[in-house]
Design an enzyme around this catalytic site. Sequence first.
Site, short mmCIF file in Angstrom:
data_model
loop_
_atom_site.label_atom_id
_atom_site.label_comp_id
_atom_site.label_asym_id
_atom_site.label_seq_id
_atom_site.Cartn_x
_atom_site.Cartn_y
_atom_site.Cartn_z
N HIS A 26 0.76 -1.28 -0.22
CA HIS A 26 -0.07 -0.19 0.10
C HIS A 26 0.79 1.25 -0.05
CE1 HIS A 26 -3.58 -2.30 1.78
NE2 HIS A 26 -2.55 -3.07 2.22
N TYR A 27 0.22 2.33 -0.35
CA TYR A 27 0.83 3.57 0.02
C TYR A 27 -0.22 4.47 1.04
CZ TYR A 27 -1.13 6.36 -3.92
OH TYR A 27 -2.15 6.64 -4.81
N THR A 28 0.41 5.19 1.99
CA THR A 28 -0.48 5.89 2.99
C THR A 28 -1.04 7.04 2.60
OG1 THR A 28 1.49 7.33 3.37
CG2 THR A 28 1.30 5.54 4.88
N GLU A 91 2.73 -0.82 4.34
CA GLU A 91 2.46 0.45 3.78
C GLU A 91 3.70 1.18 3.64
OE1 GLU A 91 -0.12 2.47 3.40
OE2 GLU A 91 -1.98 1.42 4.46
N HIS A 132 -2.69 -3.28 -3.28
CA HIS A 132 -4.00 -2.93 -2.84
C HIS A 132 -5.10 -2.69 -4.00
CE1 HIS A 132 -6.56 -1.01 0.51
NE2 HIS A 132 -6.87 -2.09 0.26
#
Length: 253
Positions: A26-28, A91, A132
């Site tokens: 994921h990225y935040t 993340e 994601h």
Amino acid sequence: MKLIHNFKSPNFNDRKSNKIEIIVIHYTALSTLSNSLKYLCSKKNKVSSHYLISQSGKIYSLVSEKKRAWHAGQSYWKGITDINSISIGIELDYSPSEINNKFSLKLNSALIFLLKKIIKKYKIRTENILGHSDIAPYRKIDPGRHFPWQMLENKKLSYRPQIINQLDFNNNLINEWFRKNKFYSIKKKILFMLNFIGYDISLAIKNKIYFNQLIDAYSNHYKIYKNYYYNKKKIFDVIEVHFLNIILTKNKK
Ligand SMILES: [Zn+2]
């Protein structure tokens, strides 16, 4: 490389499976590391991940791997919907629209280190290293189109479909099968193959916008020119090779 244990998230519960088979990246989408730590560790947000990697390459362990972190949300892969129970969530401190909008060298090498460790520990198949957006293509776009999947593929930490020698032979078999089962349009064939690979096609079947989102999710991961309406054939060819790869590796066992 040492993991940092100074921050812990209260957002987890027990896994409903004792097998860990998938890694979700994921990225935040938040501007700073401290915001991300705060966000992922705050009880009221009801989200978390096992790991957070900073732009400077520090790895924060927020939830024990033994526990079910809450990162996937409503999602699907190969018929499974409780992805949180069978996955590890990572993340990345990255936001496409903020100052942390690069996958820095240090972030990437920490990610490589962590992936190697987890893959080895749980014997995770490279085709199950996912974004994601692969498991929730209609809701999520992270880790985004700039995420360096090819770097991971080069290090065998992510799956890359290989050109197959007997492609023509298999092509004929597949085409025959498609014809028999009345899969006439390219779109129908693509949906069938994407579902076989693992994707949730439920919304894309009837809706053009969702279909495009699904193609975007696939294209961002496998780096093909993604506008279906301009490049149907190219997209079809890549997905077909991917599909054949999976059939052939399955048959080998
Ligand atoms: Zn995400």
